[in-house]
Design an enzyme around this catalytic site. Structure first.
Site: not given
Ligand code: GLN
Length: 249
Positions: A193, A94, A128
């Protein structure tokens, strides 16, 4: 027994969603194969010991943390590139992934320098991209990666760049291109993630095999498989979530 040296870049700044859990997975999977992980932190102002590190790791962070490390990382561009050309492995997640490209323009419009290790650029958008993701990796015989993404950045790969995978469900690099992540030599950048490696044991073993090859000077050799029952279940749950509620515009 081989000691695999891991260089963890900015563990104090880039560790959102417990990204450092990926290192715990690598350490355990190395241990059961009779190897040991020696994890060194490489922080602000620390030199990059080229040749000594078999696997670099950088986690995610918000724009604020990226801003705090970006210039320091840019100063490490040369030795990191050299290490990669000398076949060190590298996993970037990320925020860390974004900084391996040429630049990241954050939500405030501020340009942060990247290190140009991966052929890509990232610009933050208003919405987002949050949700579960499922990817298919053609370079790995179609094996899949499942995970979770949460980013404002839209990453554009250069025309000749190789993605990490094709998005089956979820947003991926920009929610449009159908690509997720980027791959170059033994470098893997991804938006997936924290719990990336616990759910995707084949990928953890791939990184370990490449790091071992760097240490021994040989070619990567597939590691003995482990039972991985829980890992497979975790992958299935995550893939199922991506199927039913993976993000899309
Ligand atoms: N700041 C970046 C973005 O939102 C990275 C976020 C993250 O690492 N979760 O695009």
């Amino acid at each position: 027994m081989t000691v695999i040296r891991v260089g963890h870049l900015y563990p104090d700044y880039l560790n959102i969603y417990a990204d450092r859990g990926n290192i715990a997975v690598l350490a355990e999977r190395a241990r059961v194969r009779g190897h040991e992980l020696d994890v060194r932190s490489i922080g602000l102002g620390d030199p990059v010991p080229v040749g000594e590190i078999d696997l670099f790791y950088v986690g995610g962070g918000q724009d604020r943390e990226q801003d705090l490390v970006a210039r320091d990382l840019a100063g490490k561009a040369e030795p990191l590139r050299e290490a990669v050309e000398r076949d060190a492995a590298f996993l970037a997640v990320c925020g860390g992934y974004q900084l391996l490209g040429r630049r990241y323009r954050d939500v405030g419009g501020l340009d942060l320098p990247g290190i140009g290790l991966l052929p890509l650029e990232t610009v933050a958008g208003d919405r987002r991209m949050i949700g579960d993701v499922l990817l298919e990796c053609s370079w790995a015989g179609g094996r899949t990666l499942a995970g979770f993404e949460n980013h404002a950045g839209r990453t554009q790969l250069d025309a000749d760049a190789e993605p990490l995978g094709r998005v089956v469900h979820g947003f991926g690099n920009d929610g449009r291109s159908g690509f997720e992540g980027c791959r170059y030599r033994r470098v893997y950048g991804t938006y997936l993630h924290g719990p990336l490696l616990p759910r995707n044991p084949w990928f953890a073993d791939r990184l370990l095999a490449e790091a071992l090859a760097h240490r021994t000077g040989g070619v990567p050799v597939e590691l003995e498989p482990l039972p991985d029952d829980l890992e497979r279940q975790a992958h299935e749950v995550s893939a199922g979530r991506a199927r039913s509620r993976g993000g899309r515009f």
